[in-house]
Design an enzyme around this catalytic site. Structure first.
Site, mmCIF file in Angstrom:
data_model
loop_
_atom_site.group_PDB
_atom_site.id
_atom_site.type_symbol
_atom_site.label_atom_id
_atom_site.label_comp_id
_atom_site.label_asym_id
_atom_site.label_seq_id
_atom_site.Cartn_x
_atom_site.Cartn_y
_atom_site.Cartn_z
ATOM 1 N N LYS A 107 0.818 -1.208 0.000
ATOM 2 C CA LYS A 107 0.000 0.000 0.000
ATOM 3 C C LYS A 107 0.861 1.272 0.000
ATOM 4 C CE LYS A 107 -3.947 -2.458 1.934
ATOM 5 N NZ LYS A 107 -4.994 -2.530 2.971
ATOM 6 N N PHE A 159 -16.036 2.652 6.666
ATOM 7 C CA PHE A 159 -14.638 3.001 6.389
ATOM 8 C C PHE A 159 -14.333 3.148 4.893
ATOM 9 C CE2 PHE A 159 -14.853 -1.657 6.678
ATOM 10 C CZ PHE A 159 -14.300 -2.032 5.454
ATOM 11 N N ARG A 178 1.817 -7.290 8.733
ATOM 12 C CA ARG A 178 1.003 -6.150 9.158
ATOM 13 C C ARG A 178 1.411 -5.657 10.544
ATOM 14 N NH1 ARG A 178 -4.404 -8.775 6.591
ATOM 15 N NH2 ARG A 178 -4.351 -7.702 4.580
ATOM 16 N N ASN A 226 -3.003 -0.757 7.091
ATOM 17 C CA ASN A 226 -2.465 -2.063 7.494
ATOM 18 C C ASN A 226 -1.415 -2.597 6.535
ATOM 19 O OD1 ASN A 226 -4.101 -2.742 5.371
ATOM 20 N ND2 ASN A 226 -5.340 -4.232 6.487
ATOM 21 N N HIS A 253 -2.089 -5.855 1.204
ATOM 22 C CA HIS A 253 -3.364 -6.500 0.853
ATOM 23 C C HIS A 253 -3.091 -7.906 0.341
ATOM 24 C CE1 HIS A 253 -7.333 -7.152 -0.996
ATOM 25 N NE2 HIS A 253 -6.659 -7.635 -2.028
#
Length: 212
Positions: free
Chosen positions: A20, A66, A114, A124, A127
């Site tokens: 991410k 979220f 994570r 986090n 993915h």
């Protein structure tokens, strides 16, 4: 009389991994962990998705509280998408990632990725595809040119064509009839490339592909 047998088909499971935006600078050490964990990195690309593209990628989360923050976070900078392959790739990658909430991961699985790289429930770090169906869809989203095995046959192939191929092809053929180009085959090929519904239309000049 010798009976010829078809060659055995060897299928190695694949999954999608995403580094991410906030930890892209840690890519090299994460890739080292991935390779040392027995995965093969089949393909890699770095890209910057728009909020709309992130919404399409996380469509199953649509409507949750979220969701707006998730799409904003995932579109905040470049990310790295990878196709990982090994025996039971999906479950092994999820195990390596740890719990979705990084705070929980730090308490219960401190050696997970994570726990090491994540910040909280939203940020986090990485993915992973949740199951085989998700892996197929997500790999096609990030790598539309890749064939995801096993290739469907019979009714499964017909269902796939009717659902994913025919609507786009019909639209292209209709437009072809309207345009009447001098070279219809080349025109249709170009149109299909531009209008591939599974290919993110990147509006940022940040996309770099580096296949392995």
């Amino acid at each position: 009389m010798e009976i010829s047998m078809p060659p055995p088909q060897i299928y190695v499971e694949k999954t999608l991994a995403v580094i991410k935006p906030d930890i892209v600078d840690k890519e090299e050490e994460i890739r080292d962990i991935i390779l040392r964990s027995g995965f093969t990195i089949v393909q890699r690309r770095k890209l910057h998705l728009s909020p709309e593209q992130c919404s399409n990628f996380y469509v199953e989360q649509y409507g949750k509280m979220f969701f707006p923050n998730l799409t904003a976070y995932m579109s905040s900078g470049p990310l790295v998408a990878m196709i990982l392959a090994r025996h039971k790739a999906i479950s092994y990658w999820l195990e390596l990632l740890g719990p979705n909430n990084s705070l929980v991961a730090k308490e219960t699985y401190p050696d997970s990725l994570r726990a090491i790289y994540g910040t909280d429930d939203l940020r986090n770090a990485l993915h992973g595809s949740s199951d085989f169906a998700a892996a197929e869809r997500e790999i096609r989203f990030m790598f539309p040119e890749v064939i995801v095995e096993p290739i469907p046959i019979g009714q499964a192939a017909k269902d796939y064509l009717n659902l994913y191929v025919m609507p786009t092809l019909l639209e292209g053929l209709t437009e072809l009839c309207k345009q009447k180009p001098a070279d219809p085959l080349i025109w249709l090929a170009d149109w299909l490339l531009k209008n591939n519904p599974n290919k993110p239309k990147l509006c940022h000049p940040l996309m770099v592909e580096e296949p392995y």
